[in-house]
Design a protein around this motif. Sequence first.
Motif, PDB file in Angstrom:
ATOM      1  N   THR A 141       0.845  -1.195   0.000  1.00  0.00           N
ATOM      2  CA  THR A 141       0.000   0.000   0.000  1.00  0.00           C
ATOM      3  C   THR A 141       0.880   1.246   0.000  1.00  0.00           C
ATOM      4  O   THR A 141       1.782   1.394   0.826  1.00  0.00           O
ATOM      5  N   THR A 142       0.626   2.114  -0.955  1.00  0.00           N
ATOM      6  CA  THR A 142       1.405   3.348  -1.064  1.00  0.00           C
ATOM      7  C   THR A 142       1.009   4.305   0.062  1.00  0.00           C
ATOM      8  O   THR A 142      -0.174   4.451   0.378  1.00  0.00           O
ATOM      9  N   THR A 143       1.997   4.959   0.639  1.00  0.00           N
ATOM     10  CA  THR A 143       1.741   5.853   1.779  1.00  0.00           C
ATOM     11  C   THR A 143       0.954   7.089   1.341  1.00  0.00           C
ATOM     12  O   THR A 143       0.994   7.499   0.169  1.00  0.00           O
ATOM     13  N   GLU A 144       0.260   7.685   2.303  1.00  0.00           N
ATOM     14  CA  GLU A 144      -0.595   8.839   2.032  1.00  0.00           C
ATOM     15  C   GLU A 144       0.198  10.027   1.502  1.00  0.00           C
ATOM     16  O   GLU A 144      -0.262  10.754   0.606  1.00  0.00           O
ATOM     17  N   ASP A 145       1.407  10.240   2.040  1.00  0.00           N
ATOM     18  CA  ASP A 145       2.175  11.414   1.604  1.00  0.00           C
ATOM     19  C   ASP A 145       2.598  11.296   0.143  1.00  0.00           C
ATOM     20  O   ASP A 145       2.625  12.285  -0.598  1.00  0.00           O
ATOM     21  N   VAL A 146       2.880  10.089  -0.294  1.00  0.00           N
ATOM     22  CA  VAL A 146       3.249   9.886  -1.699  1.00  0.00           C
ATOM     23  C   VAL A 146       2.037  10.126  -2.589  1.00  0.00           C
ATOM     24  O   VAL A 146       2.127  10.834  -3.613  1.00  0.00           O
ATOM     25  N   LEU A 147       0.912   9.559  -2.214  1.00  0.00           N
ATOM     26  CA  LEU A 147      -0.298   9.738  -3.016  1.00  0.00           C
ATOM     27  C   LEU A 147      -0.710  11.206  -3.080  1.00  0.00           C
ATOM     28  O   LEU A 147      -1.154  11.701  -4.122  1.00  0.00           O
ATOM     29  N   GLU A 148      -0.527  11.906  -1.969  1.00  0.00           N
ATOM     30  CA  GLU A 148      -0.876  13.333  -1.929  1.00  0.00           C
ATOM     31  C   GLU A 148       0.046  14.140  -2.833  1.00  0.00           C
ATOM     32  O   GLU A 148      -0.409  15.043  -3.556  1.00  0.00           O
ATOM     33  N   ASP A 149       1.359  13.792  -2.812  1.00  0.00           N
ATOM     34  CA  ASP A 149       2.319  14.525  -3.647  1.00  0.00           C
ATOM     35  C   ASP A 149       2.109  14.261  -5.137  1.00  0.00           C
ATOM     36  O   ASP A 149       2.571  15.037  -5.977  1.00  0.00           O
ATOM     37  N   LEU A 150       1.428  13.167  -5.453  1.00  0.00           N
ATOM     38  CA  LEU A 150       1.166  12.839  -6.855  1.00  0.00           C
ATOM     39  C   LEU A 150      -0.227  13.272  -7.309  1.00  0.00           C
ATOM     40  O   LEU A 150      -0.567  13.132  -8.481  1.00  0.00           O
ATOM     41  N   SER A 151      -1.004  13.802  -6.385  1.00  0.00           N
ATOM     42  CA  SER A 151      -2.396  14.162  -6.711  1.00  0.00           C
ATOM     43  C   SER A 151      -2.476  15.554  -7.318  1.00  0.00           C
ATOM     44  O   SER A 151      -2.844  16.529  -6.672  1.00  0.00           O
TER      45      SER A 151
END
Length: 751
Positions: free
Chosen positions: A717-727
């Motif tokens: 599962t990809t971490t929230e901070d990574v997903l946020e930085d890619l959003s």
Amino acid sequence: MDFRVWLKKITKNKWVKWIVIVITSILLFLVGLYISIYFGFFGKLPTTEDLSSIKQEQATQLLDKNGKLIGKYYIFDRQPVTFNDLPQHLIDALVATEDSRFYEHDGIDNISLMRVFVKNLILQDKSAGGGSTITLQLAKNLYGRKNYAMFSMLINKFKESIIAKRIEEIYSKNEILTLYLNTVPFSDNTYGIESASLKFFNKSVNELSKNEAATLVGTLKANTYYNPRLHLERCKGRRDVVLNQMVNYNYLSVDSLEYYTNQELKLDYRSFNHDVGVAPYFREEVKKQLLAILDSIKTPDGDSYNLYKDGLVVHTTLDYEMQEIAETAMKSHVSKLQHDFEASYGKKAPWNQNTKILKSVINNLPVVKRYKALGLSDSQIEDSLSLKRNVELFSWQGDTIRNISAIDSLRHYLKFLNTGMLSIEPSTGAVRTYIGGIDYRFFKYDHISQSERQVGSTFKPFVYTAAIEDGLDPCTYFSLNEVTYTNYNDWTPSNAGSKEEDPYINYTLENALSNSVNTISVKVLEKVGIPKVLEQVEKLGISKELPNKPSLALGVGEINLKELTGAYASYVNNSKAVKPFYITKIEDKFGNVIASFNPDVSKKQAFSNYTRQVMLEMMKSTVNKGTASRLRNTYGLNNAIAGKTGTTQHNRDGWFVALTPNLVTITWVGNDNHSIGFKSTAIGQGSNSALPIFAKFYQKLNKDKRFDKITNAKFETTTEDVLEDLSCEPTKRDGFIKRLFKKKNKKKKFN
């Protein structure tokens, strides 16, 4: 008449005297010959001590990760088994056919042996056979026969009888049967029942049916004449003779005979020829490594191990079943691609024309270099190369024999696309599949261990990795517009495709990588700097010195496929690169481990966990909506896959990198001659030339439950901070003011 009177009268007859003299002379000759042989006049005979420690050359076995036989290295294809491995019906068939009184004699069948002597001496029948027991045959198998000026058969038979007697004194009948079946020659240069069983029926000896056992025993009469691969019907007839012999000696009931003789004889032939079979490129590469390894290991006696004679057992990382699937997928795709490749060129193909390419290939031939050194003129050399002869040629439609010249042969082979495919376990580097080329018989060059090719866009993730690691925000936008770099000969990198792009559109890193945008990759390289990218590549285990120039971003550097695969493993292995390896351990013929090998995984992370997750998300996008999306929409793969396509200059190389949680696979396709590329990007791009091999490979893995641990695995599962930085929005268009002053083709120096 008194007997003494009769005897005296008879002996006065000159013919009787001559007969007596002849018989006495023959007997004295035989006794003298036997004594001279016994005491070594015709060569030293093995002693009881020699026979007690019989040492037979044994093939080295190459096993896959599950213990399945992949191949063998041998001079004589021999693979010993124990008596307990031999099914009773095999022993019964052998005894009934070859030596019905085996359990009654002491190694010599005197009546049959005398018949041979008479034929050899009186009738001078050099081909006189018969009289040979299993023990005598064993003596012959162990020590062979020599040619003598006279009475060769007789001398050899005497020698074998002496050896046979000694064998019977040392070994039990069961041990003799085991020794015999481990040494007897079968068809196709195969020695021993286990090797024959594996070759002709693809099963171990203990799995042989009565039908199969009788077939193999039948071939012993004349293993070429009754070769089941070449003469199946003839072999079947001989099998029936063996079954009848089993009935005659009460090893098989009469009622069963009709059932077995009516059975169809089905072979499951598996050649262990070094050039054919499963994974020939892998076997050859392992052999090279083994020769180097064994050079540094000594036997308990201080001798060096012999790869071809000492019966070693080599355990490897390869998965036999997975390898078969990979080879099938490769052949399915490349054969079709070859057709498209040739059709795209038509009559103007470079291999059909008298072009510089063909002339260059001819001039580089070793034979041409020798001719030139001898002073032959160009016309003389051309005449020599134009001579025709029968040549076996590779073809995807089936190999053919044609009467052609050396030049014609060069044209034929110059057109073929080749391939390299490597699959490894990312956590260890253990090689699971290894395809070094399309057919080892005709293309010996290994595109995994030997080749270095331009890697094209598969290099781009390393540039982006260095940039993210250096602090570049994943949502940084870069313009699509072309830039001319004046300090590099006005080099202007452009993007693939014919349509004109909107220079005012900006892509995020994720969108740029998933769509393999060249102009942005160079800009990212400029942003992070070439030194940092080269440093990052070195941390990934790539040792090749790469170009120190902006085109580095587009993969102009040539990298070995094996190193490339080990580097990519880091994205699913905690940011740690691995070195692909093949051998886990080596055992001697007694099962003692003489060498073992552990995975070579980097102890240090090549980049942070944050960077790894960002890059993995970007390469997931490549598969989900970018250049590798045909994995989803054409091949219907719904597995957890990240990846990267790659295409090099002039469409010379097509690449595809597939990352899954438990398997990393890289495929390459191209022509061995660097001057010949694909006619168009549509055919040559990695998504068309290389990706389908992996796609077909994975489709088959999905259908096989044995590979569920690979195909059903999920990415972490990809971490929230990574997903946020890619959003962020994947594209952004310049505003009016910026468009007003922005140059479409900007000129600048590369920093």
